[in-house]
Write a protein that holds these residues in place. Structure first.
Motif, mmCIF file in Angstrom:
data_model
loop_
_atom_site.group_PDB
_atom_site.id
_atom_site.type_symbol
_atom_site.label_atom_id
_atom_site.label_comp_id
_atom_site.label_asym_id
_atom_site.label_seq_id
_atom_site.Cartn_x
_atom_site.Cartn_y
_atom_site.Cartn_z
ATOM 1 N N THR A 306 17.812 34.359 28.654
ATOM 2 C CA THR A 306 16.556 33.733 28.243
ATOM 3 C C THR A 306 16.489 32.304 28.760
ATOM 4 O O THR A 306 17.462 31.560 28.671
ATOM 5 N N GLY A 311 7.863 30.575 33.468
ATOM 6 C CA GLY A 311 7.301 31.869 33.124
ATOM 7 C C GLY A 311 6.731 32.596 34.331
ATOM 8 O O GLY A 311 6.667 32.042 35.439
ATOM 9 N N GLN A 317 4.890 40.373 37.338
ATOM 10 C CA GLN A 317 6.079 40.928 36.695
ATOM 11 C C GLN A 317 6.453 42.303 37.239
ATOM 12 O O GLN A 317 7.619 42.682 37.227
ATOM 13 N N SER A 360 7.920 37.854 29.660
ATOM 14 C CA SER A 360 7.627 36.511 30.138
ATOM 15 C C SER A 360 6.190 36.137 29.818
ATOM 16 O O SER A 360 5.301 37.001 29.794
ATOM 17 N N SER A 366 11.062 33.058 30.209
ATOM 18 C CA SER A 366 11.268 34.484 30.465
ATOM 19 C C SER A 366 12.559 34.961 29.818
ATOM 20 O O SER A 366 13.492 34.181 29.616
ATOM 21 N N THR A 367 12.593 36.247 29.518
ATOM 22 C CA THR A 367 13.816 36.899 29.058
ATOM 23 C C THR A 367 14.021 38.160 29.877
ATOM 24 O O THR A 367 13.169 39.054 29.867
#
Length: 408
Positions: A306, A311, A317, A360, A366-367
């Motif tokens: 994380t 982002g 994505q 995100s 973001s993770t």
């Protein structure tokens, strides 16, 4: 079994296996045997055994009569939309069948056919031959995946060539600059430093290309061993320590005991290292990157990385795991990114029977979560309980807690 039946089954088998000579000989034998029959045979009068052969074909097999009516077909022909009732759907295949019926010559061709009612299309290879005196056999293979793989390979080679040109060209220009500035020690030192940077970038790119190529092979993990994922995560954070210090970013690691999988230690460590390095590269100075390893209640081991970075936009994505794709190309060049890091993570996860996902939001960070099948532990066999699963929609704040685990 009579000669006509034997010849018919031989024709189907020979054509299905792609054995041209065998199939052609069988068709000719079937044709000669068929001439002893009545001049006009019923459209559905196929020799015994044809239905059984068509039923087990993986490819699409279709038998049509003299009026282009489908009298028998394999299940795949219906599944791929080639047959509707007793109609051969695609005009291209109908015309090919008529040509074969007219002159008795086996034909092969490749078509791009419409898929269903929409605009989507797929590529097929068709092989059509006479089947006795009154029928025509069509064998159709879907080659869409083959064409897609070929396109991916071409794109990959084109991207590799493009990516290699930048550092190679930069080193060549810097070498020329060093020669021209041989009487200026400060300029030589400056150009030499730039050459060192470009050479490291080139080395990293070549290493990742080789690594990605190996991961895409069938033997990526030849001898799996028991891997402690927590140890891999700790090692990954250590590998990124200098990079984190340069960016004034704290990397916080939290691991639960017993998070083990069957796999390759180096590959898992590399995947986590790529995620941590990526998080550092896209985070602002003074922020934190959290690395969490835990065993989910349903058994898999999860590694979550994380960050509090910029982002990722929702439409980006879906593409970030593509090879050489960069959300911010300019930033990647500044940080030395190759565009292969996330692609390697994806392949490592898949080769271990797992997957990688991303959460995100622009401006919130973001993770990235790698989810891998966990090795069975003694507590599992006794029905031991695990920690309750966190809210799937909740996202931890690495600045507030050292445990940034998420359940993606």
């Amino acid at each position: 079994m009579d000669s006509t039946t034997a010849a018919t089954l031989g024709a189907v088998a020979g054509l299905a296996l792609g054995l041209g000579a065998l199939g052609a000989a069988a068709v000719r034998l079937s044709d000669r045997a068929g001439r002893h029959d009545a001049e006009v045979a019923p459209a559905s009068d196929l020799p015994p055994g044809v239905s059984e052969v068509l039923a087990v074909l993986r490819s699409s097999g279709v038998v049509v009569d003299s009026s282009d009516r489908v009298v028998n077909n394999s299940p795949a022909a219906v599944a791929h939309g080639l047959v509707r009732g007793q109609e051969l759907v695609h005009p291209e295949l109908v015309q090919m069948a008529r040509a074969v019926r007219r002159d008795g010559v086996i034909r092969e061709a490749e078509f791009e056919l419409r898929k269903g009612l929409g605009d989507a299309r797929f590529v097929v290879a068709a092989r059509v031959a006479p089947l006795g005196a009154h029928h025509v056999l069509l064998l159709v293979e879907d080659h869409s995946d083959v064409r897609r793989i070929e396109q991916v390979r071409r794109d990959f080679l084109e991207n590799v060539s493009h990516e290699l040109k930048t550092p190679v060209g930069g080193i060549a220009l810097l070498a020329e600059a060093v020669l021209n500035a041989s009487d200026d020690p400060e300029a030589v030192a400056r150009f030499a430093q730039r050459m060192s940077v470009e050479s490291k970038r080139l080395t990293q790119l070549v290493r990742e290309i080789v690594e990605l190529s190996r991961l895409q092979g069938a033997d990526a993990i030849t001898e799996p061993v028991l891997v402690d994922v927590g140890t891999c995560a700790t090692e990954a954070a250590e590998r990124c320590r200098l990079l984190a210090e340069e960016h004034d970013i704290a990397v916080v690691v939290h691991t639960e005991p017993g998070c083990r999988i069957w796999g390759d230690v180096e590959l898992v460590t590399t995947a986590v290292t790529n995620l941590v390095g990526n998080a550092i590269a896209y985070s602002e100075r003074g922020t934190r990157v959290g690395v969490s390893v835990r065993r989910a209640p349903d058994g898999p081991v999860e590694v979550a990385v994380t960050d509090q970075g910029v982002g990722i936009e929702p439409d980006e994505q879906e593409r970030i795991f593509e090879r050489f794709y960069r959300v911010d190309a300019a930033r990647s060049r500044r940080t030395g990114g190759t565009g292969l890091g996330l692609a390697i993570v994806k392949h490592v996860a898949e080769n271990h029977g797992g997957r990688v996902t991303v959460w995100s939001e622009p401006g919130r960070g973001s993770t990235f979560t790698i989810r891998l099948p966990g090795a069975v532990q003694p507590t599992d066999a006794r029905g031991g309980s695990s920690k309750a699963a966190p809210d799937a929609d909740a996202r931890p704040d690495p600045a507030a807690s050292p445990d940034p685990a998420v359940n993606s």
